[in-house]
Write a protein that holds these residues in place. Structure first.
Motif, PDB file in Angstrom:
ATOM      1  N   PHE A  24       0.443  -5.387   3.097  1.00  7.49           N
ATOM      2  CA  PHE A  24      -0.157  -5.893   1.862  1.00  7.49           C
ATOM      3  C   PHE A  24      -1.679  -5.724   1.896  1.00  7.49           C
ATOM      4  O   PHE A  24      -2.287  -5.260   0.923  1.00  7.49           O
ATOM      5  N   LEU A  25      -2.296  -6.072   3.023  1.00 10.17           N
ATOM      6  CA  LEU A  25      -3.754  -5.977   3.136  1.00 10.17           C
ATOM      7  C   LEU A  25      -4.224  -4.527   3.056  1.00 10.17           C
ATOM      8  O   LEU A  25      -5.305  -4.248   2.519  1.00 10.17           O
ATOM      9  N   TRP A  26      -3.411  -3.606   3.548  1.00 10.72           N
ATOM     10  CA  TRP A  26      -3.741  -2.181   3.396  1.00 10.72           C
ATOM     11  C   TRP A  26      -3.684  -1.769   1.924  1.00 10.72           C
ATOM     12  O   TRP A  26      -4.524  -1.003   1.459  1.00 10.72           O
ATOM     13  N   LYS A  27      -2.693  -2.287   1.203  1.00 15.02           N
ATOM     14  CA  LYS A  27      -2.532  -1.883  -0.199  1.00 15.02           C
ATOM     15  C   LYS A  27      -3.694  -2.341  -1.073  1.00 15.02           C
ATOM     16  O   LYS A  27      -3.992  -1.704  -2.089  1.00 15.02           O
ATOM     17  N   ILE A  28      -4.336  -3.438  -0.677  1.00 13.76           N
ATOM     18  CA  ILE A  28      -5.528  -3.841  -1.437  1.00 13.76           C
ATOM     19  C   ILE A  28      -6.805  -3.374  -0.723  1.00 13.76           C
ATOM     20  O   ILE A  28      -7.900  -3.791  -1.061  1.00 13.76           O
ATOM     21  N   GLN A  29      -6.603  -2.516   0.309  1.00 10.42           N
ATOM     22  CA  GLN A  29      -7.676  -1.759   0.965  1.00 10.42           C
ATOM     23  C   GLN A  29      -8.706  -2.617   1.695  1.00 10.42           C
ATOM     24  O   GLN A  29      -9.863  -2.218   1.840  1.00 10.42           O
ATOM     25  N   LEU A  30      -8.272  -3.750   2.193  1.00 10.53           N
ATOM     26  CA  LEU A  30      -9.203  -4.588   2.956  1.00 10.53           C
ATOM     27  C   LEU A  30      -9.533  -4.002   4.319  1.00 10.53           C
ATOM     28  O   LEU A  30     -10.539  -4.384   4.923  1.00 10.53           O
ATOM     29  N   HIS A  31      -8.710  -3.084   4.798  1.00 11.78           N
ATOM     30  CA  HIS A  31      -8.982  -2.486   6.106  1.00 11.78           C
ATOM     31  C   HIS A  31     -10.228  -1.605   6.075  1.00 11.78           C
ATOM     32  O   HIS A  31     -10.791  -1.290   7.120  1.00 11.78           O
ATOM     33  N   HIS A  32     -10.680  -1.237   4.887  1.00 16.42           N
ATOM     34  CA  HIS A  32     -11.897  -0.424   4.789  1.00 16.42           C
ATOM     35  C   HIS A  32     -13.155  -1.254   5.054  1.00 16.42           C
ATOM     36  O   HIS A  32     -14.179  -0.720   5.465  1.00 16.42           O
ATOM     37  N   THR A  33     -13.062  -2.556   4.808  1.00 11.96           N
ATOM     38  CA  THR A  33     -14.226  -3.424   5.002  1.00 11.96           C
ATOM     39  C   THR A  33     -14.079  -4.378   6.181  1.00 11.96           C
ATOM     40  O   THR A  33     -15.060  -4.979   6.605  1.00 11.96           O
ATOM     41  N   ASN A  34     -12.877  -4.503   6.699  1.00 15.39           N
ATOM     42  CA  ASN A  34     -12.639  -5.402   7.838  1.00 15.39           C
ATOM     43  C   ASN A  34     -11.936  -4.624   8.943  1.00 15.39           C
ATOM     44  O   ASN A  34     -10.740  -4.378   8.871  1.00 15.39           O
ATOM     45  N   PRO A  35     -12.661  -4.243  10.001  1.00 15.75           N
ATOM     46  CA  PRO A  35     -12.078  -3.438  11.078  1.00 15.75           C
ATOM     47  C   PRO A  35     -10.905  -4.108  11.777  1.00 15.75           C
ATOM     48  O   PRO A  35     -10.055  -3.424  12.352  1.00 15.75           O
ATOM     49  N   CYS A  36     -10.835  -5.428  11.719  1.00 16.20           N
ATOM     50  CA  CYS A  36      -9.720  -6.130  12.351  1.00 16.20           C
ATOM     51  C   CYS A  36      -8.383  -5.801  11.699  1.00 16.20           C
ATOM     52  O   CYS A  36      -7.325  -6.040  12.292  1.00 16.20           O
ATOM     53  N   LEU A  37      -8.434  -5.237  10.499  1.00 19.02           N
ATOM     54  CA  LEU A  37      -7.215  -4.958   9.739  1.00 19.02           C
ATOM     55  C   LEU A  37      -6.820  -3.492   9.793  1.00 19.02           C
ATOM     56  O   LEU A  37      -5.979  -3.041   9.028  1.00 19.02           O
ATOM     57  N   ARG A  38      -7.405  -2.727  10.712  1.00 24.01           N
ATOM     58  CA  ARG A  38      -7.119  -1.290  10.786  1.00 24.01           C
ATOM     59  C   ARG A  38      -5.703  -1.012  11.285  1.00 24.01           C
ATOM     60  O   ARG A  38      -5.155   0.071  11.057  1.00 24.01           O
ATOM     61  N   SER A  39      -5.098  -1.975  12.004  1.00 25.50           N
ATOM     62  CA  SER A  39      -3.728  -1.811  12.495  1.00 25.50           C
ATOM     63  C   SER A  39      -3.128  -3.184  12.734  1.00 25.50           C
ATOM     64  O   SER A  39      -3.843  -4.194  12.796  1.00 25.50           O
TER      65      SER A  39
END
Length: 229
Positions: A177-192
């Motif tokens: 879900f967090l990838w779909k709203i692209q939060l991994h682009h601003t929060n490195p903790c969400l890259r995987s």
């Protein structure tokens, strides 16, 4: 051990109890500037000097230490974490399995388990919440969060038949879900998923573990005398 270091001018604050059976942890200094006394209720007799605390002035009046545990419904736009079984204060250990979910703009909970996606399921009244919304005025992000979460919760990829305890679980639901709203682009903790677990979830539960140790010591011994560093 949970270390809390007040100054003499510390503000006296209160906090809402996370669940009915929990107690706010109070901290005060009675007679020794180098030692805090932590408790649920102020002991009538000071364990350090033996004087009556009701008849003598405390150096720092009792105030409540903020708890890391909250009601999920009070924390919109958040990742929420709790033990799979039981509660943090009563049951959690370092080997406990954790369950993770999300809240929408109104604090409605969404999580994924062997029954599929659960919406507003009970059991989130003593959880850790990690806020994901940086600006409360970001209306576009708020709408995108809610719309994507509702759509994701109905997707066939999150049926109970696809659930696997180790390979396809609540953590996959949250990170995708967090990838779909692209939060991994601003929060490195969400890259995987592994990065989210190791750099975000573990860090927050480690801090909570310090509070749990403090809480359980007071439950067993009524108070804790702690050196101020």
């Amino acid at each position: 051990m949970y270390i809390f270091q007040p100054s003499k001018g510390s503000e006296i604050i209160g906090t809402e109890m996370a669940v009915e059976e929990s107690h706010p942890v109070k901290c005060f200094q009675h007679c020794d500037r180098n030692r805090n006394i932590l408790c649920f209720s102020v002991p009538e007799i000071c364990p350090l000097c033996g004087r009556n605390t009701r008849e003598t002035e405390s150096r720092i009046p009792p105030y409540v230490i903020p708890t890391p545990f909250v009601k999920a419904r009070n924390k919109p736009f958040s990742i929420i974490i709790k033990p799979t079984l039981g509660t943090f204060l009563q049951n959690y250990t370092q080997t406990s399995n954790l369950h993770i979910g999300l809240t929408d703009s109104e604090g409605v909970t969404f999580d994924y388990d062997e029954d599929g996606v659960n919406i507003n399921a009970p059991g989130w009244d003593q959880c850790i919440a990690i806020a994901m919304l940086q600006s409360p005025d970001d209306t576009a992000f708020s709408l995108r969060w809610d719309e994507t979460l509702r759509r994701e919760s109905k997707d066939d990829c999150w049926t109970k038949y696809r659930y696997h305890e180790d390979k396809y679980n609540c953590f996959d639901f949250v990170i995708q879900f967090l990838w779909k709203i692209q939060l991994h682009h601003t929060n490195p903790c969400l890259r995987s998923k592994s990065a989210m677990c190791e750099e975000l979830v573990v860090e927050y539960t480690r801090r909570a573990g310090q509070y749990i140790s403090l809480y359980r010591h007071i439950s067993a011994h009524r108070y804790l005398c702690q050196m101020v560093k």
